[in-house]
Scaffold this active site. Structure first.
Site, mmCIF file in Angstrom:
data_model
loop_
_atom_site.group_PDB
_atom_site.id
_atom_site.type_symbol
_atom_site.label_atom_id
_atom_site.label_comp_id
_atom_site.label_asym_id
_atom_site.label_seq_id
_atom_site.Cartn_x
_atom_site.Cartn_y
_atom_site.Cartn_z
ATOM 1 N N ASN B 192 0.811 -1.223 0.000
ATOM 2 C CA ASN B 192 0.000 0.000 0.000
ATOM 3 C C ASN B 192 0.845 1.275 0.000
ATOM 4 O OD1 ASN B 192 0.940 -0.089 2.593
ATOM 5 N ND2 ASN B 192 -1.055 -0.026 3.596
ATOM 6 N N LEU B 195 3.361 7.146 -3.852
ATOM 7 C CA LEU B 195 3.640 8.577 -3.972
ATOM 8 C C LEU B 195 2.494 9.138 -4.812
ATOM 9 C CD1 LEU B 195 7.010 10.176 -5.097
ATOM 10 C CD2 LEU B 195 4.820 11.183 -5.579
ATOM 11 N N HIS B 316 3.212 6.290 11.708
ATOM 12 C CA HIS B 316 2.068 5.562 12.267
ATOM 13 C C HIS B 316 2.381 4.123 12.698
ATOM 14 C CE1 HIS B 316 0.752 5.499 7.780
ATOM 15 N NE2 HIS B 316 1.458 4.434 8.018
ATOM 16 N N HIS B 391 -5.143 6.409 11.127
ATOM 17 C CA HIS B 391 -3.984 6.555 10.229
ATOM 18 C C HIS B 391 -4.343 6.410 8.755
ATOM 19 C CE1 HIS B 391 -4.058 2.295 9.393
ATOM 20 N NE2 HIS B 391 -2.873 2.286 8.837
ATOM 21 N N GLY B 392 -5.539 6.011 8.457
ATOM 22 C CA GLY B 392 -5.883 5.846 7.046
ATOM 23 C C GLY B 392 -7.280 5.295 6.921
#
Lengths: 135, 468
Positions: B192, B195, B316, B391-392
């Site tokens: 995962n 950029l 994280h 965190h996501g």
């Protein structure tokens, strides 16, 4: 194929089985390589190594961790490994070919082997284990 | 929104567990993840409660989204509460470009970034590090990269801990870890990690956005990666040591992956110092990727390097010593965040002065093709979650299911029609990371915002992404 990917939301969970414990370790290596490399074949790269651990589950864990290390540093794409277990230790040879972006890229790096839920079980005919690869 | 799992849910819980989840996300909670959260509460020295953020999902050891604080003297440290990818993290960099400046050059930008930043299995950095360089990098973190020309001094002020954990030591980093780390600094990795080129689509807190240097319509880039093989090896090596420590210190655990040792023991101290070294390597890694990205954008659009400041860099996956007020008393605790982000609020003493009145910037990446968010830390987070937030997006579908649902090419085509260019090493890599495989990032962010453990500042939409 003596391994199968099971459902797991975060990582790659593989169920592996084989008639012998040596075979189980060997198939576990193939399961690992199927995640990391595309199209790897046995074309002359060979690395012999040994591993020691306190119990069979730890031996499998440390064996696979060693393969992750080789996958990162040897510049090779591996296809399979032959394994001979002697009690608390094993001798293995991992086989593959020089890594090429064109042939082997597109797999997923495995960051580590989880101890969670990794227990080798067996009946009269088979050994089996579920292994969680952190990707 | 805020749920409690009382003692007795599983045997031997020392404290309760808490998690944050909305009704809309309740169907995404796996039973196994809840058990993993409860397992944390059986560990020695745990303070107050074990916590999970709304992006909670099944991991190993801690669930992803897990947070726990352990007493400095009575507590333990566990690689299962950090993960294999030590200091996996995210950073956001702004540019002076507008979306319209990219138009015809967008594909070329993505192609150039993909050609410049080593991405995926088997790729190496162009940087030739000596063993001495690597050791210095593990001690100094992001500042090593800046001192060697890969960034600006100001970048360091905009990293958590200024991009360096001072407790780092290379003494307990194995030769194997170093061998893996040497050729990989400045590489993105796979899975995962990505950029992404993004545009700021919406500002929800103009005051904080202005303090963070972010404005509507601005083109930004976001980097998500960690400590590569070096960090993975540090985790693997020390798990073995800590497995033995569990027996030595007579610690009873419900999951082998929670292997841990007292914070004050030689084994615990060795892991902590090596983990900090890997964390520093990860900051240097993100700094190198930032540098190369700035160079690509600079040469393609004729803008200067220093017009692309770092907004912030968050980690994280880490364990850190922090001071928190627990039941009215200031205590030093070791906070483990595994798939969770620090979200320190206004007035926190360790924040750079630029963020003293706003709270720290918090960066929440979306899944491929969906919005990412910029948030700010809050006082509520300091009171409720040891200064932590999500965190996501958090996965909801396995990789196998995601691949069965849709092919990589199909996803690429669909995203292209939305104006998003995806470049990856394989179509399988795209299929595994399909937007449908994740919880909606908007809902996860809505939960943390409503719970007050961080607050929305801006929403960013993707324009293009490279991934392994």
């Amino acid at each position: 194929m003596p391994f199968k990917e099971l459902e797991h939301t975060a990582d790659v969970l593989m169920r592996v089985w084989a008639p012998t414990q040596d075979g189980l370790f060997s198939e576990s290596a193939s399961a690992l390589f199927s995640v990391i490399f595309c199209n790897a074949e046995d074309r002359g790269v060979e690395i012999p190594f040994s591993v020691e651990a306190d119990d069979p589950d730890s031996l499998l864990h440390d064996f696979l961790s060693e393969l992750i290390y080789f996958a990162d540093v040897e510049g090779a794409a591996f296809s399979h490994a032959g394994v001979t277990i002697h009690g608390r230790s094993l001798d293995a040879v991992v086989h593959g070919e020089p890594f090429s972006q064109e042939r082997h890229a597109g797999g997923t790096e495995v960051k580590g082997i989880s101890y969670s839920g990794m227990h080798i079980i067996h009946n009269d005919d088979h050994f089996a284990v579920d292994i969680l690869f952190d990707v | 929104m805020e749920w409690e799992v009382p003692r007795g849910f599983i045997p031997d819980m020392r404290v309760p567990a808490r998690f944050f989840l909305s009704d809309k996300l309740s169907g995404t909670l796996e039973e196994g993840a809840l058990s993993q959260l409860a397992n944390i509460t059986t560990m020695p020295g745990i303070v107050k409660y074990a916590l999970a953020m709304p992006d909670i999902h099944l991991g190993y050891g801690f669930p992803i989204g897990g947070v726990a604080a352990f007493d400095r003297n009575e507590g333990v440290i566990s690689p299962g509460g950090v993960g294999f990818d030590i200091n996996c993290g995210v950073r956001l960099i702004t540019t002076p470009l507008r979306e319209s400046d990219l138009s015809l050059k967008k594909r070329e930008l993505i192609e150039r970034l993909f050609a410049t930043i080593p991405t995926g299995v088997g790729t190496h950095s162009s940087l030739k590090l000596s063993p001495g360089d690597l050791d210095e990098m593990m001690v100094s973190g992001a500042s090593w990269a800046v001192e060697h020309g890969f960034g600006m001094e100001r970048d360091l002020q905009c990293c958590e801990d200024h991009g360096c954990m001072k407790e780092a030591s290379t003494e307990h980093v194995s030769q194997k870890a170093k061998t893996r780390g040497m050729p990989q600094c400045g590489t993105l990795g796979s899975g995962n990690h990505f950029l992404e080129v993004q545009v700021v689509r919406e500002i929800t807190d103009p005051e904080a956005a202005s303090a963070f240097g972010v404005e509507e319509g601005q083109v930004c880039f976001m980097i998500h990666c960690g400590s590569r093989g070096l960090g993975h090896q540090v985790c693997t090596d020390h798990l073995k040591v800590l497995e033995k420590a569990v027996k030595k210190y007579n610690i009873a655990l419900p999951d082998r992956q929670l292997a841990c040792a007292p914070l004050t023991s030689p084994e615990g101290e060795a892991y902590f110092s090596a983990m900090a070294a890997a964390a520093n390597y990860a900051w240097a890694n993100r700094q190198m990727i930032t540098h190369h990205t700035r160079e690509v954008i600079s040469s393609l659009f004729g803008i200067s390097y220093d017009e692309m400041p770092l907004v912030y860099d968050v980690t994280h996956n880490v364990a850190k010593f922090e001071e928190h007020t627990v039941d009215g008393v200031r205590r030093e605790v070791c906070v483990h965040r595994k798939g969770a982000t620090r979200a320190f609020g206004p007035g926190s003493s360790c924040l750079d002065s630029a963020f003293a009145s706003t709270g720290q910037p918090v960066i929440i990446p979306g899944s491929m093709g969906t919005s990412s968010y910029l948030l700010k830390g809050t006082k509520v987070a300091m009171e409720k979650t040891f200064g932590s937030t999500c965190h996501g997006a958090g996965r909801v579908l396995s990789r196998t299911k995601a691949k069965k649902m849709m092919g990589g090419r199909e996803i690429q085509d669909r995203l292209r029609k939305q104006g998003i260019i995806v470049k990856a090493t394989s179509s399988a890599a795209i299929a595994e990371e399909a937007p449908e495989a994740y919880k909606p990032s908007s809902e996860v962010v809505r939960v943390v915002h409503r719970a007050g453990i961080s607050e929305e500042v801006a929403r960013l939409e993707p324009l293009g992404v490279i991934k392994g």
